[in-house]
Write a protein that holds these residues in place. Structure first.
Motif, short mmCIF file in Angstrom:
data_model
loop_
_atom_site.label_atom_id
_atom_site.label_comp_id
_atom_site.label_asym_id
_atom_site.label_seq_id
_atom_site.Cartn_x
_atom_site.Cartn_y
_atom_site.Cartn_z
N TYR A 125 12.26 97.48 26.40
CA TYR A 125 11.91 99.31 27.13
C TYR A 125 13.23 99.88 27.29
O TYR A 125 14.05 99.23 26.92
N VAL A 126 13.16 100.48 26.98
CA VAL A 126 13.60 102.15 26.90
C VAL A 126 14.00 102.86 28.25
O VAL A 126 12.17 103.14 28.64
N GLU A 127 14.39 104.13 28.70
CA GLU A 127 14.90 104.69 30.28
C GLU A 127 15.04 105.69 29.57
O GLU A 127 16.33 106.02 28.56
N TYR A 128 14.63 106.81 30.18
CA TYR A 128 14.79 108.61 29.91
C TYR A 128 15.14 109.42 30.98
O TYR A 128 14.91 108.82 31.84
N LYS A 129 16.19 109.66 30.92
CA LYS A 129 16.73 110.79 32.14
C LYS A 129 15.56 112.46 31.29
O LYS A 129 15.68 113.36 30.56
N VAL A 130 14.66 112.18 32.78
CA VAL A 130 13.80 113.52 32.38
C VAL A 130 14.12 115.21 31.97
O VAL A 130 13.68 115.30 31.65
N GLN A 131 15.32 114.98 33.20
CA GLN A 131 15.81 116.37 33.62
C GLN A 131 16.53 116.39 32.08
O GLN A 131 16.53 117.84 31.61
N ASP A 132 16.89 115.73 31.28
CA ASP A 132 17.74 115.84 30.03
C ASP A 132 16.92 115.66 28.76
O ASP A 132 17.69 116.58 28.06
N ASN A 133 16.06 115.24 29.00
CA ASN A 133 15.36 115.55 27.55
C ASN A 133 13.87 115.02 27.73
O ASN A 133 12.85 114.43 27.13
N ASN A 134 13.61 116.78 28.14
CA ASN A 134 12.01 116.85 28.40
C ASN A 134 11.78 117.05 26.96
O ASN A 134 10.10 117.07 26.95
N ASP A 135 11.91 117.42 26.07
CA ASP A 135 12.00 117.93 25.00
C ASP A 135 11.92 117.13 23.77
O ASP A 135 12.19 116.90 22.64
N SER A 136 13.04 115.51 23.83
CA SER A 136 13.01 114.67 22.70
C SER A 136 12.13 113.78 22.75
O SER A 136 10.61 113.77 23.48
N ASN A 137 12.32 113.20 21.77
CA ASN A 137 11.04 112.54 20.97
C ASN A 137 10.85 110.64 21.60
O ASN A 137 12.24 110.23 22.11
N ILE B 102 15.67 100.96 43.23
CA ILE B 102 15.33 100.04 42.01
C ILE B 102 16.76 100.37 40.49
O ILE B 102 16.74 101.50 40.69
N GLN B 103 16.97 99.54 39.79
CA GLN B 103 17.93 99.75 39.10
C GLN B 103 17.75 99.40 37.82
O GLN B 103 17.34 98.68 37.08
N PHE B 104 18.20 100.47 37.04
CA PHE B 104 17.94 100.84 35.49
C PHE B 104 19.11 100.12 34.86
O PHE B 104 20.26 101.39 34.91
N SER C 162 21.68 107.07 26.32
CA SER C 162 22.60 108.34 26.34
C SER C 162 22.31 109.16 25.03
O SER C 162 22.75 108.48 24.42
N TYR C 163 22.25 110.56 25.41
CA TYR C 163 22.36 111.38 24.45
C TYR C 163 23.91 111.62 23.71
O TYR C 163 24.04 112.44 22.52
N ASN C 164 24.62 111.21 24.26
CA ASN C 164 26.20 111.85 23.97
C ASN C 164 26.92 110.83 22.80
O ASN C 164 27.79 110.72 22.86
N GLY C 165 26.65 109.95 22.86
CA GLY C 165 27.07 108.73 21.71
C GLY C 165 27.52 107.70 22.59
O GLY C 165 28.03 107.66 21.68
N ASP C 166 27.44 107.75 24.38
CA ASP C 166 27.75 105.98 25.02
C ASP C 166 26.68 104.54 24.89
O ASP C 166 27.14 104.32 25.46
N GLY C 167 26.13 105.41 23.76
CA GLY C 167 24.72 103.69 23.94
C GLY C 167 23.99 104.03 25.08
O GLY C 167 23.44 105.03 25.40
N MET C 168 23.76 102.80 26.07
CA MET C 168 23.01 102.90 27.47
C MET C 168 23.19 103.17 29.51
O MET C 168 25.58 102.68 28.49
N THR C 169 22.62 103.39 29.45
CA THR C 169 23.91 103.91 30.53
C THR C 169 22.77 103.16 31.57
O THR C 169 21.79 102.64 31.62
N SER C 170 23.18 102.79 33.23
CA SER C 170 22.50 102.42 34.10
C SER C 170 22.80 103.33 35.52
O SER C 170 23.92 104.17 35.64
N LEU C 171 21.41 103.11 35.96
CA LEU C 171 21.50 103.93 37.27
C LEU C 171 20.99 103.72 38.59
O LEU C 171 20.11 102.45 38.44
#
Length: 759
Positions: free
Chosen positions: A299-311, A44-46, A51-60
């Motif tokens: 939709y938006v997608e989040y990396k879980v291991q990096d952003n568990n406490d994000s809003n 599955i392509q996401f 991205s929380y480093n200011g680089d916009g959206m990334t793919s995985l």
């Protein structure tokens, strides 16, 4: 299926074992019923990972555990079974869910296989993706019942499906689309789907709150109240198309996806709705009817291991729009008419300015070879003012028509524009009006801060000490009058603040029209209070007070706003200053020769000869000779055969008073001086020499304050307090600049040391 000695699943020789043991039950598929696509189904392509480093959206790209577990079984049963049993239907439904997990990518194995099955099957099968063109979807079907604003609410139903394709049931739409809210939160925020009433709710929560959220798949239906729902409850349901990420239209969607991004080890990617809009379009020619609404999801997608406490924030909107082709066609015609009117007004005002600053038979700009820079600035300011007023009139009329019909109608005729394109017309128009009108009002204040003001003492020049202090008193009174306004912005903002704080208006058209109404109402009430109460029972009008004080002081005021135009306050008293107990000075004040009885205010149009002599004495700082010249001129005692040193008082018609045109006999190079009396019959003395004061341009200042407020409300949409502070700050800045430069100008042009003028 059998089991081996260790208890593991085992298939017969002609079958294949499929499924992931860690997820659920495994199954066996006969070799003749293997799906036509057997590779790449679990990848599955996401593409929308935040991205929380200011680089916009990334793919995985991830190898999804659930996609690997479900695909082979669901695909095999859906492709080869024709029994239409519950398991077969659920298998095709599960294959649809897998296509949703792949973000409806046509190249993905589940979506590609699903399309192949739909083409080859002879029996009907539910379409997951709409086959019509995207632009046709919102207008494909109409709703068969009429809408009214007083309806309690529009009914919607949600069909819930598990990831395995199992149909859970129908349920009423409440807060399922906002998982961050509890059961009662949606009602507490006041969000209800009512016809013609846009609404918005924002839900926020932490990512950790959704980690264990059970993933369901949904289909949305509108309840057609004009039809019977039947035994199964589906007969009255109209499917609502779903638009995903502003691209394709589908029938089924997901709210929180905690299965697609789960690998064999853990949940790595979570997909969440960020913006949901339920959009209604009214039928053209029958606005009380609607097309089937569209649910637009991003939709938006989040990396879980990096952003568990994000809003995580999800916004749910209800929007209404209508096809307004006819309205905008009429608007274009109206705007064209206003534009033509603006051109004529610009030409008229430019001609009037030219007549007040240049005689007709003087050297033309063509002969001189160039247009003076100051003259060009004036033409630009006049043009910007007329264009701004024209555009503002168009915005006020258009928004008022929208808002009036929207507010008072019961049967639907017109609703507020909700499309971004239509609202941008008003927003860009507002920005343009603000910039042009700010330039225009700045130039008006600049002109007022550069007028020539002289105070002519009619007492004996020998009494120089007395004369000086009386002049200083009148100069300070004139300075206070120059900053006086009948309305107070502080009171206006205080009066309209409850309206601003009670309703957050997202629609710029509604904001514009309603703000205009309350702003105009507050100023009207202030004017009414001044006219009916303050100036009748509490104090004398400021303008009349200044004229009376000048009459008592026996000092006339001469204001030159243009090269050959200005105002004269002929406040000459027959009594000396010692007789202050005699309050009959108004009745007994001296009248200019040829003027109506009691008239003390005149608009003056001066000759070339007079202006040349005046400028020679004025620029030479010869104040005593200048006063003698002016006294002799007003007494008509100048020993000159030239009519340029004589004047005559001329009555004007109503049209001339309204248009403030320059008299014909004052336009030539060898013309005489023309005095036009401005009495109470000339729409009040407040509309005479106060043109050189803030009081004379108060309507323009009110318009500028209104434009500033609406602009601030559009900029600070979520903080009305900031909008009020910004508007008041612009007002204070404008007043401070005017006070500073008008004081300097008054001291310079009246030959007074600045320290004698009050701060």
């Amino acid at each position: 299926m059998d089991f081996d000695d260790k208890g593991n699943c085992k298939c017969h020789d002609d079958h294949f074992l499929v499924g992931e043991e860690s997820v659920g039950e495994q199954s066996c598929i006969h070799k003749d019923q293997m799906p036509s696509i057997t590779s790449g189904y679990s990848l599955i392509q996401f593409d929308r990972i935040i991205s929380y480093n200011g680089d916009g959206m990334t793919s995985l790209e991830l190898d999804s555990l659930f996609a690997s577990h479900l695909f082979m079984t669901s695909a095999s049963r859906c492709e080869f079974s024709r029994k239409q049993s519950r398991k077969d239907i659920d298998s095709c439904s599960s294959l649809m869910n897998l296509c949703i997990m792949h973000s409806f990518d046509e190249a993905a194995a589940p979506c590609k296989l699903l399309q192949s099955i739909q083409r080859n099957r002879s029996d009907p099968m539910k379409q997951l993706v709409y086959t019509q063109r995207n632009e046709e979807i919102p207008y494909q079907e109409g709703v068969g019942f009429k809408m009214k604003f007083e309806e309690e609410g529009m009914e919607f139903r949600l069909a819930r499906y598990r990831i395995t394709g199992e149909f859970v049931g129908l349920e009423k739409l409440s807060n399922q689309l906002l998982p961050c809210l509890d059961e009662n939160s949606l009602l507490e925020t006041g969000i209800q789907i009512k016809f013609g009433r846009p609404s918005k709710v924002v839900a926020k929560c932490f990512m950790s709150d959704l980690m264990e959220y059970e993933t369901f798949f949904w289909e949305l239906f509108l309840v057609d109240t004009s039809r019977s729902c039947g035994q199964d409850g589906f007969d009255c349901l109209i499917p609502v198309p779903i638009q995903i990420n502003e691209e394709r239209f589908v029938r089924r969607f997901i709210v929180v996806d905690t299965v697609s991004g789960r690998t064999s080890s853990q949940l790595e990617i979570m997909r969440v709705t960020s913006d949901i809009t339920l959009h209604f379009v009214l039928k053209e020619g029958s606005p009380s009817m609607i097309y089937v609404p569209v649910l637009m999801i991003e939709y938006v997608e989040y990396k879980v291991q990096d952003n568990n406490d994000s809003n995580i924030t999800t916004t749910f909107r209800v929007a209404f729009s209508m096809i307004t082709t006819k309205f905008w066609n009429y608007s274009k015609i109206s705007f064209a008419f206003l534009a033509i009117l603006a051109i004529f007004l610009w030409a008229f005002f430019a001609y009037q300015y030219d007549a007040r600053n240049r005689k007709q038979d003087s050297v033309s700009f063509e002969q001189n070879g160039s247009l003076p820079f100051s003259y060009a600035i004036v033409l630009i300011a006049i043009g910007m003012r007329t264009i701004a007023l024209t555009l503002l009139s168009f915005l006020v009329i258009s928004s008022s028509i929208y808002y009036a019909f929207y507010t008072i109608q019961s049967d639907v005729f017109l609703i507020l524009p909700s499309s971004r394109e239509e609202q941008q017309i008003f927003e860009y128009g507002l920005y343009s009006v603000f910039l042009m009108y700010t330039f225009s009002i700045s130039y008006s204040i600049y002109r007022q801060c550069n007028v020539k003001v002289l105070f002519l003492d009619w007492d004996s020049i020998k009494e120089s000490s007395s004369s000086c202090w009386r002049k200083i008193m009148i100069a300070n009174e004139f300075k206070r009058l120059s900053l006086y306004r009948k309305t107070k912005l502080e009171i206006t903002l205080l009066m309209i603040s409850p309206f601003l704080f009670s309703h957050k208006r997202e629609n710029v058209v509604e904001l514009f029209a309603s703000s205009f109404f309350y702003f105009a109402l507050s100023h009207f009430l202030q004017y009414a209070w001044n006219f009916l109460i303050t100036e009748r029972f509490m104090r004398e009008p400021f303008v009349q007070r200044y004229i009376d004080l000048s009459t008592l002081a026996n000092i006339s005021t001469i204001i030159l706003t243009d090269q050959f135009n200005g105002y004269l306050l002929y406040t000459r008293s027959p009594n000396s200053l010692e007789n202050l107990e005699d309050f009959s000075f108004r009745k007994n004040s001296l009248v200019l020769e040829g003027a109506p009885s009691g008239c003390q205010v005149f608009e003056v149009h001066l000759s070339q000869d007079f202006v040349n002599t005046f400028n020679q004495l004025y620029e030479g700082n010869n104040l005593q000779d200048l006063e003698e010249f002016l006294q002799s001129f007003l007494k008509q005692t100048l020993d000159s055969s030239s009519k340029g040193f004589q004047y005559h008082v001329r009555q004007t018609s109503r049209v001339e008073k309204v248009l403030r045109t320059v008299p014909f006999e004052a336009r030539g190079k060898h013309s005489s001086n023309v005095f036009i009396p401005l009495d109470e019959d000339s729409f009040g003395i407040d509309n005479s020499f106060t043109k050189s004061l803030l009081l004379g341009i108060e309507l323009e200042l009110i318009i500028h304050d209104f434009i500033t407020l609406v602009l601030a409300c559009t900029i600070f949409r979520h903080s009305q307090l900031y909008a009020l502070v910004f508007t008041y700050s612009v007002h204070c800045l404008r007043t401070a600049v005017t006070r500073y430069f008008s004081t300097r100008n008054l001291a310079k042009k009246s030959f007074f040391p600045e320290q004698f003028l009050s701060k």
